[in-house]
Design a protein around this motif. Structure first.
Motif, PDB file in Angstrom:
ATOM      1  N   LYS A  62       0.816  -1.212   0.000  1.00 25.86           N
ATOM      2  CA  LYS A  62       0.000   0.000   0.000  1.00 25.86           C
ATOM      3  C   LYS A  62       0.854   1.268   0.000  1.00 25.86           C
ATOM      4  CE  LYS A  62      -4.084  -1.990   2.204  1.00 25.86           C
ATOM      5  NZ  LYS A  62      -5.099  -1.837   3.280  1.00 25.86           N
ATOM      6  N   GLU A  63       2.179   1.091  -0.092  1.00 17.85           N
ATOM      7  CA  GLU A  63       3.132   2.210  -0.111  1.00 17.85           C
ATOM      8  C   GLU A  63       2.969   3.101   1.118  1.00 17.85           C
ATOM      9  OE1 GLU A  63       2.617   4.166  -3.843  1.00 17.85           O
ATOM     10  OE2 GLU A  63       3.539   2.536  -4.981  1.00 17.85           O
ATOM     11  N   ARG A  64       2.871   2.439   2.259  1.00 16.60           N
ATOM     12  CA  ARG A  64       2.733   3.152   3.529  1.00 16.60           C
ATOM     13  C   ARG A  64       3.874   2.808   4.486  1.00 16.60           C
ATOM     14  NH1 ARG A  64      -3.791   2.570   4.820  1.00 16.60           N
ATOM     15  NH2 ARG A  64      -4.529   3.809   3.044  1.00 16.60           N
ATOM     16  N   LEU A  65       5.030   2.634   3.935  1.00 14.60           N
ATOM     17  CA  LEU A  65       6.195   2.317   4.760  1.00 14.60           C
ATOM     18  C   LEU A  65       6.632   3.528   5.582  1.00 14.60           C
ATOM     19  CD1 LEU A  65       8.283   0.226   2.219  1.00 14.60           C
ATOM     20  CD2 LEU A  65       7.214  -0.636   4.310  1.00 14.60           C
ATOM     21  N   ALA A  66       7.001   3.274   6.823  1.00 13.89           N
ATOM     22  CA  ALA A  66       7.506   4.338   7.689  1.00 13.89           C
ATOM     23  C   ALA A  66       9.032   4.371   7.610  1.00 13.89           C
ATOM     24  CB  ALA A  66       7.049   4.086   9.124  1.00 13.89           C
ATOM     25  N   HIS A  67       9.603   5.390   8.223  1.00 17.86           N
ATOM     26  CA  HIS A  67      11.061   5.514   8.235  1.00 17.86           C
ATOM     27  C   HIS A  67      11.691   4.843   9.453  1.00 17.86           C
ATOM     28  CE1 HIS A  67      11.568   8.063   4.731  1.00 17.86           C
ATOM     29  NE2 HIS A  67      10.550   8.812   5.149  1.00 17.86           N
ATOM     30  N   ALA A  68      10.863   4.496  10.440  1.00 13.45           N
ATOM     31  CA  ALA A  68      11.413   3.888  11.651  1.00 13.45           C
ATOM     32  C   ALA A  68      10.441   2.867  12.229  1.00 13.45           C
ATOM     33  CB  ALA A  68      11.709   4.958  12.695  1.00 13.45           C
ATOM     34  N   TYR A  69      10.999   1.714  12.595  1.00 16.29           N
ATOM     35  CA  TYR A  69      10.211   0.636  13.204  1.00 16.29           C
ATOM     36  C   TYR A  69      10.923   0.167  14.467  1.00 16.29           C
ATOM     37  CZ  TYR A  69       7.674   0.280   8.777  1.00 16.29           C
ATOM     38  OH  TYR A  69       6.903   0.547   7.671  1.00 16.29           O
ATOM     39  N   MET A  70      10.127  -0.274  15.426  1.00 17.91           N
ATOM     40  CA  MET A  70      10.676  -0.881  16.638  1.00 17.91           C
ATOM     41  C   MET A  70      10.035  -2.256  16.804  1.00 17.91           C
ATOM     42  SD  MET A  70      10.841   0.496  20.593  1.00 17.91           S
ATOM     43  CE  MET A  70      12.156   1.670  20.264  1.00 17.91           C
ATOM     44  N   VAL A  71      10.841  -3.292  16.607  1.00 17.88           N
ATOM     45  CA  VAL A  71      10.375  -4.665  16.773  1.00 17.88           C
ATOM     46  C   VAL A  71      10.783  -5.111  18.170  1.00 17.88           C
ATOM     47  CG1 VAL A  71      10.482  -7.027  15.903  1.00 17.88           C
ATOM     48  CG2 VAL A  71      10.669  -5.101  14.309  1.00 17.88           C
ATOM     49  N   GLN A  72       9.795  -5.326  19.044  1.00 11.97           N
ATOM     50  CA  GLN A  72      10.099  -5.640  20.437  1.00 11.97           C
ATOM     51  C   GLN A  72       9.517  -6.995  20.832  1.00 11.97           C
ATOM     52  OE1 GLN A  72       8.240  -3.113  23.329  1.00 11.97           O
ATOM     53  NE2 GLN A  72       6.176  -3.531  22.606  1.00 11.97           N
ATOM     54  N   GLY A  73      10.080  -7.546  21.911  1.00  9.42           N
ATOM     55  CA  GLY A  73       9.594  -8.823  22.418  1.00  9.42           C
ATOM     56  C   GLY A  73      10.179 -10.007  21.671  1.00  9.42           C
ATOM     57  N   GLY A  74       9.542 -11.162  21.850  1.00  9.64           N
ATOM     58  CA  GLY A  74      10.029 -12.377  21.216  1.00  9.64           C
ATOM     59  C   GLY A  74      11.420 -12.748  21.701  1.00  9.64           C
ATOM     60  N   SER A  75      12.097 -13.573  20.964  1.00  7.31           N
ATOM     61  CA  SER A  75      13.476 -13.939  21.286  1.00  7.31           C
ATOM     62  C   SER A  75      14.423 -13.175  20.369  1.00  7.31           C
ATOM     63  CB  SER A  75      13.687 -15.445  21.113  1.00  7.31           C
ATOM     64  OG  SER A  75      13.573 -15.807  19.741  1.00  7.31           O
ATOM     65  N   GLN A  76      15.673 -13.130  20.732  1.00  8.39           N
ATOM     66  CA  GLN A  76      16.661 -12.432  19.902  1.00  8.39           C
ATOM     67  C   GLN A  76      16.713 -13.044  18.503  1.00  8.39           C
ATOM     68  OE1 GLN A  76      20.684 -12.702  21.331  1.00  8.39           O
ATOM     69  NE2 GLN A  76      21.381 -10.977  20.087  1.00  8.39           N
ATOM     70  N   LYS A  77      16.615 -14.363  18.426  1.00  3.31           N
ATOM     71  CA  LYS A  77      16.663 -15.063  17.142  1.00  3.31           C
ATOM     72  C   LYS A  77      15.488 -14.658  16.262  1.00  3.31           C
ATOM     73  CE  LYS A  77      16.485 -19.687  15.103  1.00  3.31           C
ATOM     74  NZ  LYS A  77      16.329 -21.132  15.392  1.00  3.31           N
ATOM     75  N   ILE A  78      14.284 -14.623  16.829  1.00  2.00           N
ATOM     76  CA  ILE A  78      13.092 -14.272  16.045  1.00  2.00           C
ATOM     77  C   ILE A  78      13.147 -12.815  15.612  1.00  2.00           C
ATOM     78  CG2 ILE A  78      10.578 -14.058  16.093  1.00  2.00           C
ATOM     79  CD1 ILE A  78      11.570 -16.920  15.942  1.00  2.00           C
ATOM     80  N   ARG A  79      13.598 -11.925  16.508  1.00  2.00           N
ATOM     81  CA  ARG A  79      13.708 -10.506  16.130  1.00  2.00           C
ATOM     82  C   ARG A  79      14.658 -10.345  14.949  1.00  2.00           C
ATOM     83  NH1 ARG A  79      13.951  -9.758  21.794  1.00  2.00           N
ATOM     84  NH2 ARG A  79      16.189  -9.396  21.746  1.00  2.00           N
ATOM     85  N   LYS A  80      15.768 -11.059  14.994  1.00  2.87           N
ATOM     86  CA  LYS A  80      16.747 -10.957  13.907  1.00  2.87           C
ATOM     87  C   LYS A  80      16.158 -11.499  12.606  1.00  2.87           C
ATOM     88  CE  LYS A  80      21.622 -11.527  12.923  1.00  2.87           C
ATOM     89  NZ  LYS A  80      22.946 -11.737  13.523  1.00  2.87           N
ATOM     90  N   GLU A  81      15.409 -12.583  12.688  1.00  2.00           N
ATOM     91  CA  GLU A  81      14.790 -13.151  11.490  1.00  2.00           C
ATOM     92  C   GLU A  81      13.772 -12.192  10.884  1.00  2.00           C
ATOM     93  OE1 GLU A  81      13.272 -16.900  12.802  1.00  2.00           O
ATOM     94  OE2 GLU A  81      15.217 -17.911  12.691  1.00  2.00           O
ATOM     95  N   VAL A  82      13.032 -11.478  11.731  1.00  2.33           N
ATOM     96  CA  VAL A  82      12.091 -10.464  11.239  1.00  2.33           C
ATOM     97  C   VAL A  82      12.866  -9.339  10.553  1.00  2.33           C
ATOM     98  CG1 VAL A  82      10.438  -8.681  11.931  1.00  2.33           C
ATOM     99  CG2 VAL A  82      10.262 -10.976  12.900  1.00  2.33           C
ATOM    100  N   GLY A  83      14.006  -8.947  11.149  1.00  2.00           N
ATOM    101  CA  GLY A  83      14.836  -7.912  10.541  1.00  2.00           C
ATOM    102  C   GLY A  83      15.347  -8.324   9.171  1.00  2.00           C
ATOM    103  N   VAL A  84      15.769  -9.573   9.039  1.00  3.26           N
ATOM    104  CA  VAL A  84      16.242 -10.094   7.749  1.00  3.26           C
ATOM    105  C   VAL A  84      15.102 -10.104   6.739  1.00  3.26           C
ATOM    106  CG1 VAL A  84      17.054 -12.175   6.560  1.00  3.26           C
ATOM    107  CG2 VAL A  84      18.125 -11.471   8.710  1.00  3.26           C
ATOM    108  N   PHE A  85      13.926 -10.586   7.160  1.00  5.99           N
ATOM    109  CA  PHE A  85      12.760 -10.635   6.270  1.00  5.99           C
ATOM    110  C   PHE A  85      12.400  -9.237   5.758  1.00  5.99           C
ATOM    111  CE2 PHE A  85       8.238 -10.188   5.498  1.00  5.99           C
ATOM    112  CZ  PHE A  85       7.951 -11.262   4.676  1.00  5.99           C
ATOM    113  N   PHE A  86      12.339  -8.271   6.660  1.00  5.85           N
ATOM    114  CA  PHE A  86      11.966  -6.909   6.278  1.00  5.85           C
ATOM    115  C   PHE A  86      12.995  -6.313   5.323  1.00  5.85           C
ATOM    116  CE2 PHE A  86      10.885  -2.393   7.883  1.00  5.85           C
ATOM    117  CZ  PHE A  86       9.995  -2.224   6.835  1.00  5.85           C
ATOM    118  N   SER A  87      14.265  -6.559   5.592  1.00  8.42           N
ATOM    119  CA  SER A  87      15.313  -6.054   4.712  1.00  8.42           C
ATOM    120  C   SER A  87      15.197  -6.666   3.323  1.00  8.42           C
ATOM    121  CB  SER A  87      16.694  -6.368   5.310  1.00  8.42           C
ATOM    122  OG  SER A  87      16.838  -5.776   6.575  1.00  8.42           O
TER     123      SER A  87
END
Length: 280
Positions: free
Chosen positions: A16-41
């Motif tokens: 929908k072309e509604r990307l923001a300039h800053a996101y904060m992914v919180q909670g979960g485990s360190q491994k899952i947070r990193k995987e979300v970061g890789v996916f988003f990138s």
């Protein structure tokens, strides 16, 4: 939210072309947070132009480079002890205003749990005036460790901590073994079991175990108080009663302090050792 739901929301934002300039992914485990970061990138730099899907292909050269953490437009910032310093923010500031090398976006993934005041102030200026192509993703244990001014400028995505019953049962068994070693004064086994646990687990699982031990210490304290109250002990002088109450309150306060120390990045191994050694 679970990881799949978070990834769906990110895909929908891009569609929908509604990307923001800053996101904060919180909670979960360190491994899952990193995987979300890789996916988003991968989502932001993917080279496949497939109209049938809004997800990254994970097969093109850009996606593969992201997975290897070697894409020129995707940078990881992993500070020592998860505390973001002013020098790291300055380097980020120098890089973010340089246009992307090959992708449409330039992505910065920050794995941090704390931020020094001067670093927070410097990062805030970037969040207030980001370049049109810049995307900052903070991968954090909790948003509570950051200034409200930082948090308010980020889209917050909260992950569930997926510690299943098997992990909880395993933690209970580990606590039992550690306590048994303490009762038997088998100090080699006591310290070896704690070292082995900390070495083989992520921070989130370590915190879960410390939390269980804190609750156990708290329950034991309350139980002992109930026994003392029902023992029919002779009335003590008022001054003596006040002294005993002060000791009890101090003990309770120290139990609660162990829980709070985890927020200040205290070494979980040291925390477990002190907690179990101090309370019966």
């Amino acid at each position: 939210m679970d990881r799949k739901r978070v990834e769906e929301l990110l895909c929908l934002s891009k569609k929908k072309e509604r990307l923001a300039h800053a996101y904060m992914v919180q909670g979960g485990s360190q491994k899952i947070r990193k995987e979300v970061g890789v996916f988003f990138s991968q989502l932001l730099v993917c080279e496949t132009d497939d109209k049938k899907t809004i997800s990254p292909c994970k097969k093109c050269s850009a996606c593969l480079l992201v997975k290897k953490e070697s894409h020129p437009d995707v940078q990881w910032v992993t500070p020592e002890k998860s505390i973001l310093s002013i020098d790291e923010v300055r380097r980020l500031k120098e890089e973010i205003y340089i246009k992307p090398f090959s992708a449409q976006y330039k992505v910065f993934l920050l794995e941090a749990d704390w931020m020094k005041q001067e670093a927070a102030n410097s990062l805030l200026k970037i969040l207030e005036e980001p370049p049109p192509y810049g995307v900052l993703v903070l991968l954090v244990r909790t948003a509570h460790n950051f200034l409200p001014t930082i948090v308010s400028r980020c889209i917050r995505l909260s992950l569930n901590l997926e510690l299943d019953k098997e992990v909880e049962q395993k933690n209970a068994q580990i606590i039992k073994c550690i306590l048994d070693a303490r009762r038997k004064r088998n100090w080699n086994e006591f310290f070896n079991r704690i070292n082995a646990f900390v070495k083989d687990t992520e921070r989130e699982e370590q915190e879960s175990l410390v939390e269980q031990v804190v609750l156990l210490a708290h329950a034991s304290f309350i139980q002992n108080e109930a026994k003392s109250a029902g023992a029919g002990q002779p009335q003590l002088p008022e001054r003596k009663q006040t002294d005993i109450m002060d000791i009890k309150l101090d003990t309770m306060e120290r139990i609660l302090q162990f829980r709070n120390r985890l927020r200040y990045n205290v070494n979980p191994r040291v925390l477990l050792e002190r907690l179990i050694l101090e309370f019966r």
